[in-house]
Design an enzyme around this catalytic site. Structure first.
Site, PDB file in Angstrom:
ATOM      1  CG  ASP A 139      -4.862 -10.131  -0.107  1.00  0.00           C
ATOM      2  OD1 ASP A 139      -4.418 -10.011   1.049  1.00  0.00           O
ATOM      3  OD2 ASP A 139      -5.560  -9.257  -0.662  1.00  0.00           O
ATOM      4  CG  ASP A 190     -12.192 -10.985   1.850  1.00  0.00           C
ATOM      5  OD1 ASP A 190     -11.896 -12.124   1.469  1.00  0.00           O
ATOM      6  OD2 ASP A 190     -11.581  -9.959   1.488  1.00  0.00           O
ATOM      7  CG  ASP A 226      -8.318 -12.267   2.896  1.00  0.00           C
ATOM      8  OD1 ASP A 226      -8.761 -12.382   1.735  1.00  0.00           O
ATOM      9  OD2 ASP A 226      -8.261 -11.174   3.485  1.00  0.00           O
ATOM     10  CG  ASP A 265       1.703  -1.380   3.466  1.00  0.00           C
ATOM     11  OD1 ASP A 265       1.295  -1.267   4.629  1.00  0.00           O
ATOM     12  OD2 ASP A 265       1.111  -2.042   2.586  1.00  0.00           O
ATOM     13  CG  HIS A 299     -12.034 -10.091  -3.743  1.00  0.00           C
ATOM     14  ND1 HIS A 299     -11.295  -8.966  -4.018  1.00  0.00           N
ATOM     15  CD2 HIS A 299     -11.849 -10.335  -2.416  1.00  0.00           C
ATOM     16  CE1 HIS A 299     -10.700  -8.536  -2.922  1.00  0.00           C
ATOM     17  NE2 HIS A 299     -11.005  -9.368  -1.927  1.00  0.00           N
ATOM     18  CG  HIS A 317      -1.875  -1.098   1.312  1.00  0.00           C
ATOM     19  ND1 HIS A 317      -1.897  -2.032   2.305  1.00  0.00           N
ATOM     20  CD2 HIS A 317      -2.881  -1.414   0.470  1.00  0.00           C
ATOM     21  CE1 HIS A 317      -2.884  -2.892   2.078  1.00  0.00           C
ATOM     22  NE2 HIS A 317      -3.490  -2.539   0.969  1.00  0.00           N
ATOM     23  CD  GLU A 372      -7.616  -6.819  -4.729  1.00  0.00           C
ATOM     24  OE1 GLU A 372      -6.718  -5.967  -4.586  1.00  0.00           O
ATOM     25  OE2 GLU A 372      -7.817  -7.711  -3.891  1.00  0.00           O
ATOM     26  CD  GLU A 395      -8.488 -11.299  -2.298  1.00  0.00           C
ATOM     27  OE1 GLU A 395      -7.726 -10.317  -2.399  1.00  0.00           O
ATOM     28  OE2 GLU A 395      -9.044 -11.621  -1.234  1.00  0.00           O
TER      29      GLU A 395
HETATM   30  C1  GLO Z   1      -9.387  -6.855   0.545  1.00  0.00           C
HETATM   31  C2  GLO Z   1      -8.392  -6.783  -0.523  1.00  0.00           C
HETATM   32  C3  GLO Z   1      -7.099  -6.128  -0.084  1.00  0.00           C
HETATM   33  C4  GLO Z   1      -6.339  -5.632  -1.285  1.00  0.00           C
HETATM   34  C5  GLO Z   1      -5.138  -4.820  -0.888  1.00  0.00           C
HETATM   35  C6  GLO Z   1      -4.417  -4.254  -2.087  1.00  0.00           C
HETATM   36  O1  GLO Z   1     -10.394  -7.480   0.469  1.00  0.00           O
HETATM   37  O2  GLO Z   1      -8.162  -8.058  -1.041  1.00  0.00           O
HETATM   38  O3  GLO Z   1      -6.325  -7.006   0.681  1.00  0.00           O
HETATM   39  O4  GLO Z   1      -5.926  -6.687  -2.092  1.00  0.00           O
HETATM   40  O5  GLO Z   1      -5.540  -3.789  -0.047  1.00  0.00           O
HETATM   41  O6  GLO Z   1      -5.076  -3.151  -2.569  1.00  0.00           O
HETATM   42 MG    MG Z   2      -6.672  -8.662  -2.427  1.00  0.00          MG
END
Ligand code: GLO
Ligand code: MG
Length: 346
Positions: A285, A250, A252, A54, A215, A51, A176, A212
């Site tokens: 992710d 979500d 992950d 970051d 998602h 980010h 994304e 992703e």
């Molecule tokens: C959340 C997203 C997040 C993005 C990351 C990059 O649901 O997957 O992790 O991938 O912030 O922009």
């Molecule tokens: Mg992501």
């Protein structure tokens, strides 16, 4: 026959999370960015995704000059460790200026903030020597549909992306998509939406997407189909592999944790499209389970990579000839069993 090439791997600092959730505090002590960076190479990863904050903490309180200076210092540290920066993403969902959305906020001052910050993010990407900007459009949607105008929101998104494309003639934008969370309903829920928006921008060649797995599953889609769809347009420029148990928050989860067959099909789709041959990274992710002890903190990353590589082997040893015969014979019952037995074999 699947083409053989090696993959490069990536994760972001937020993938080593501390276990906090909306119902309870962190379950592990924070780790420094330097600790995370030092672990990356040792675990078999090649790049870090960032980010903007970051890369340059407290970005909103720094001048453009200061931001570039700190980004260049980071680049030097990455070079010393032999770690690449895969992409930079503007974190447009923390600031009080993005409470009602960023590019699609109803307040013009907030929209301006979002665009200005995205341009700073591109400056950081330049310093880190990556041309890839990722837009996870976290708050571009609504809690109630009457509060925003959907048609206008598409126009605002396109206008914001055009500003970014104009700021740097080489930058590429990867959208994304995610259908919900934190919003009730998001404006860009699928790869089809992302690529359609790309066509409306001033330079569609430079606007692609990032898939992703979780998602796609939250949108009720098969992530492998999303991969094939994006690759048919030559637009899959990054990838967040993980897993998700149905229509929940979500999650992950580690790659393949919930549905190995869906994971296998994603790897097959990547193989048949030659993903990675043009320098694209496989990013995970993923998050550790809240219950994870400190000493097992990195296992979700190690395991995701390990599962991925084993599924590459499975994809490459899948008997395509036999599968084709079964397909010609329309014997999908046998094809189904063949896939299961292939995955269960050691
Ligand atoms: C959340 C997203 C997040 C993005 C990351 C990059 O649901 O997957 O992790 O991938 O912030 O922009
Ligand atoms: Mg992501």
């Amino acid at each position: 026959m699947a083409t053989k090439h090696t993959y490069k791997f990536c994760f972001g600092p937020w993938n080593i999370s501390e276990g906090g959730d909306p119902y309870g505090p962190p379950t592990r002590p924070p780790q420094t960015f330097d600790w995370k960076l030092a672990k990356l190479k040792r675990l078999g990863f090649d790049a870090m995704m960032f980010h903007d904050d970051d890369a340059v903490p407290d970005i909103d309180n720094k001048s453009g000059q200061q931001i570039r200076k700190e980004a260049k210092e980071l680049k030097k540290r990455l070079d010393d460790l032999g770690v690449a920066a895969e992409m930079v993403a503007p974190r447009l969902w923390f600031s009080p200026m993005t409470i009602d959305g960023a590019y699609t906020s109803n307040d013009p001052k907030c929209r301006k903030y979002a665009i200005d910050r995205s341009l700073r993010c591109i400056d950081i990407a330049n310093c880190l020597d990556t041309d890839l900007i990722v837009l996870w459009l976290a708050r571009e949607g609504s809690y109630l549909r009457e509060s925003k105008n959907g048609r206008r929101s598409v126009e605002l998104l396109v206008a914001a992306i055009d500003k970014m494309l104009g700021h740097d003639k080489k930058v590429r934008i990867s959208i994304e998509p995610k259908p919900n969370e934190p919003m009730d309903i998001a404006y860009i829920p699928t790869i089809g939406h992302a690529l359609a928006v790309a066509q409306l921008t001033g330079d569609p060649k430079r606007v692609g997407c990032l898939i992703e797995s979780a998602h796609a599953l939250l949108a009720g889609l098969d992530p492998a189909d999303e991969i094939d769809f994006a690759c048919a347009f030559g637009k899959l420029w990054s990838l967040h592999l993980n897993d998700q148990n149905g229509l929940k928050f979500d999650q992950d989860k580690p790659f393949g944790s919930n549905n190995l067959r869906v994971a296998f099909n994603q790897v097959r789709a990547l193989e048949r499209n030659g993903y990675g041959k043009r320098g694209e990274y496989v990013c995970f992710d993923v998050h550790p389970f809240r219950t994870t002890k400190k000493e097992h903190w990195l296992d979700h990353l190690v395991n995701s990579r390990r599962t991925f590589l084993q599924l590459v082997r499975k994809a490459r040893t899948f008997n395509e000839k036999q599968a084709q015969q079964l397909i010609s014979d329309r014997n999908y019952q046998a094809l189904d069993q063949m896939v299961l037995e292939h995955l269960m074999r050691g």
